[in-house]
Design a protein around this motif. Structure first.
Motif, PDB file in Angstrom:
ATOM      1  N   LYS A 170      50.787   9.558  32.411  1.00  0.00           N
ATOM      2  CA  LYS A 170      51.294  10.866  31.985  1.00  0.00           C
ATOM      3  C   LYS A 170      51.912  10.770  30.588  1.00  0.00           C
ATOM      4  N   LEU A 171      52.700   9.738  30.359  1.00  0.00           N
ATOM      5  CA  LEU A 171      53.351   9.584  29.066  1.00  0.00           C
ATOM      6  C   LEU A 171      52.362   9.267  27.956  1.00  0.00           C
ATOM      7  N   ARG A 172      51.206   8.739  28.308  1.00  0.00           N
ATOM      8  CA  ARG A 172      50.184   8.455  27.298  1.00  0.00           C
ATOM      9  C   ARG A 172      49.709   9.737  26.615  1.00  0.00           C
ATOM     10  N   ALA A 173      49.917  10.871  27.284  1.00  0.00           N
ATOM     11  CA  ALA A 173      49.553  12.164  26.699  1.00  0.00           C
ATOM     12  C   ALA A 173      50.779  12.904  26.155  1.00  0.00           C
ATOM     13  N   ASP A 174      51.866  12.191  25.966  1.00  0.00           N
ATOM     14  CA  ASP A 174      53.108  12.820  25.499  1.00  0.00           C
ATOM     15  C   ASP A 174      52.903  13.450  24.131  1.00  0.00           C
ATOM     16  N   GLU A 175      53.629  14.542  23.887  1.00  0.00           N
ATOM     17  CA  GLU A 175      53.502  15.244  22.611  1.00  0.00           C
ATOM     18  C   GLU A 175      54.053  14.434  21.442  1.00  0.00           C
ATOM     19  N   ALA A 176      54.957  13.505  21.720  1.00  0.00           N
ATOM     20  CA  ALA A 176      55.501  12.635  20.669  1.00  0.00           C
ATOM     21  C   ALA A 176      54.618  11.400  20.548  1.00  0.00           C
ATOM     22  N   SER A 177      54.081  11.166  19.370  1.00  0.00           N
ATOM     23  CA  SER A 177      53.118  10.077  19.206  1.00  0.00           C
ATOM     24  C   SER A 177      53.726   8.720  19.516  1.00  0.00           C
ATOM     25  N   ILE A 178      55.007   8.528  19.195  1.00  0.00           N
ATOM     26  CA  ILE A 178      55.618   7.229  19.435  1.00  0.00           C
ATOM     27  C   ILE A 178      55.706   6.939  20.930  1.00  0.00           C
ATOM     28  N   VAL A 179      55.920   7.971  21.737  1.00  0.00           N
ATOM     29  CA  VAL A 179      55.965   7.814  23.190  1.00  0.00           C
ATOM     30  C   VAL A 179      54.562   7.527  23.709  1.00  0.00           C
ATOM     31  N   ALA A 180      53.596   8.309  23.254  1.00  0.00           N
ATOM     32  CA  ALA A 180      52.221   8.135  23.698  1.00  0.00           C
ATOM     33  C   ALA A 180      51.695   6.743  23.360  1.00  0.00           C
ATOM     34  N   LYS A 181      51.996   6.263  22.156  1.00  0.00           N
ATOM     35  CA  LYS A 181      51.526   4.938  21.745  1.00  0.00           C
ATOM     36  C   LYS A 181      52.189   3.835  22.567  1.00  0.00           C
ATOM     37  N   THR A 182      53.479   3.985  22.833  1.00  0.00           N
ATOM     38  CA  THR A 182      54.169   2.976  23.632  1.00  0.00           C
ATOM     39  C   THR A 182      53.594   2.928  25.038  1.00  0.00           C
ATOM     40  N   ALA A 183      53.325   4.095  25.625  1.00  0.00           N
ATOM     41  CA  ALA A 183      52.743   4.142  26.962  1.00  0.00           C
ATOM     42  C   ALA A 183      51.341   3.541  26.967  1.00  0.00           C
ATOM     43  N   ALA A 184      50.566   3.850  25.943  1.00  0.00           N
ATOM     44  CA  ALA A 184      49.206   3.321  25.874  1.00  0.00           C
ATOM     45  C   ALA A 184      49.215   1.798  25.790  1.00  0.00           C
ATOM     46  N   HIS A 185      50.090   1.235  24.962  1.00  0.00           N
ATOM     47  CA  HIS A 185      50.183  -0.218  24.855  1.00  0.00           C
ATOM     48  C   HIS A 185      50.621  -0.832  26.184  1.00  0.00           C
ATOM     49  N   ALA A 186      51.530  -0.151  26.876  1.00  0.00           N
ATOM     50  CA  ALA A 186      51.983  -0.668  28.170  1.00  0.00           C
ATOM     51  C   ALA A 186      50.837  -0.688  29.176  1.00  0.00           C
ATOM     52  N   LEU A 187      50.035   0.361  29.179  1.00  0.00           N
ATOM     53  CA  LEU A 187      48.903   0.429  30.104  1.00  0.00           C
ATOM     54  C   LEU A 187      47.842  -0.604  29.772  1.00  0.00           C
ATOM     55  N   GLU A 188      47.706  -0.911  28.498  1.00  0.00           N
ATOM     56  CA  GLU A 188      46.717  -1.909  28.094  1.00  0.00           C
ATOM     57  C   GLU A 188      47.168  -3.324  28.427  1.00  0.00           C
ATOM     58  N   GLY A 189      48.433  -3.463  28.798  1.00  0.00           N
ATOM     59  CA  GLY A 189      48.930  -4.765  29.215  1.00  0.00           C
ATOM     60  C   GLY A 189      49.165  -5.742  28.098  1.00  0.00           C
ATOM     61  N   ASP A 190      49.307  -5.233  26.850  1.00  0.00           N
ATOM     62  CA  ASP A 190      49.516  -6.138  25.722  1.00  0.00           C
ATOM     63  C   ASP A 190      50.942  -6.068  25.208  1.00  0.00           C
ATOM     64  N   GLY A 191      51.844  -5.635  26.075  1.00  0.00           N
ATOM     65  CA  GLY A 191      53.237  -5.552  25.659  1.00  0.00           C
ATOM     66  C   GLY A 191      53.489  -4.265  24.920  1.00  0.00           C
ATOM     67  N   SER A 192      54.644  -4.177  24.306  1.00  0.00           N
ATOM     68  CA  SER A 192      55.020  -2.955  23.621  1.00  0.00           C
ATOM     69  C   SER A 192      54.430  -2.922  22.224  1.00  0.00           C
ATOM     70  N   MET A 193      54.731  -1.859  21.504  1.00  0.00           N
ATOM     71  CA  MET A 193      54.289  -1.724  20.134  1.00  0.00           C
ATOM     72  C   MET A 193      54.878  -2.835  19.280  1.00  0.00           C
TER      73      MET A 193
END
Length: 261
Positions: free
Chosen positions: A214-237
């Motif tokens: 859900k957060l991967r689609a967040d309106e704030a890009s920094i939130v969306a990017k952090t969620a995407a990296h978390a889902l990819e399993g490569d740690g945070s930004m």
């Protein structure tokens, strides 16, 4: 004038922390607002670097707020003493200047052994940055023992207090903080949601994964990017959440710094 940071030096990560020691909490997102040049200069303690305890205690009662601010910061760099802790407690509770109260709470968090009553009362201070600093101090002094009070700060009206509180709870509870993290996925501040995404990425749980999607689609890009990296399993930004990008820019333009309680 630009809004200078109301920051102090970030603490080193606690390598003994069982819940991911690279997640730390701090005062680093605290801003001065419309600060005067004199207030901004208070963070420079060089003018009082050679002053003894008695001189600093006298300065802590000075008429000028800037002098009291500088004295509070300088006392944090000295060894603990009963006289200093008592005087700082008075400033943290009763000083009319919010920045003096914040710096006094910071100093108490560094110097005290037991949690002073002044730090507890600072969690209800009218100034949000004093409240945010109080969470930092509680995290340092008695994270586990004050967990209920820290959890109550998740309902604070200011984002810096909520953010510091959820990170402190993560440090004490680890994956058991999942319910609190899930409750903040809809927080109205992107800095809070960003840290929620960062911490959810460290929990192996279907509910955490669903929240991250859900957060991967967040309106704030920094939130969306952090969620995407978390889902990819490569740690945070690259770099901690809320900090600067590799090119030195602030991804959200807010000039906040990562919390390191």
């Amino acid at each position: 004038m630009p809004e200078p940071d109301r920051d102090q030096a970030a603490d080193e990560p606690d390598s003994s922390d069982p819940a991911h020691p690279d997640v730390t909490t701090s005062r680093a997102d605290v801003t001065l607002g419309e600060a005067s040049q004199a207030e901004f200069a208070a963070a420079d303690t060089d003018p009082v670097a050679e002053d003894g305890l008695a001189a600093l205690l006298d300065q802590l009662a000075a008429k000028a707020a800037t002098e009291r601010q500088r004295a509070a910061l300088a006392l944090a760099e000295r060894g603990p003493s009963e006289a200093a802790i008592d005087a700082l407690g008075d400033r943290a509770t009763d000083d009319p200047d919010a920045l003096v109260r914040q710096f006094a709470v910071e100093a108490l968090g560094e110097l005290a052994d037991a949690t002073p009553a002044a730090v507890l009362s600072a969690t209800d201070d009218p100034d949000p940055w004093v409240r945010a600093e109080a969470i930092v101090a509680l995290d340092h002094l008695d994270r586990a023992g004050q967990a209920d009070r820290i959890e109550a700060a998740l309902d604070d009206t200011h984002h810096a207090v909520r953010r510091n509180a959820v990170i402190s709870l993560w440090k004490s509870r680890g994956a058991d903080a999942l319910p609190e993290l899930l409750a903040l996925t809809d927080d109205d501040n992107d800095r809070v949601r960003e840290w929620v995404a960062e911490l959810l990425g460290r929990i192996d749980d279907p509910d955490a994964e669903a929240a991250l999607r859900k957060l991967r689609a967040d309106e704030a890009s920094i939130v969306a990017k952090t969620a995407a990296h978390a889902l990819e399993g490569d740690g945070s930004m690259p770099g901690p959440p809320g900090g600067t990008a590799p090119d030195g820019t602030d991804p959200t333009g807010s000039h906040d710094q990562p919390p390191q309680l």
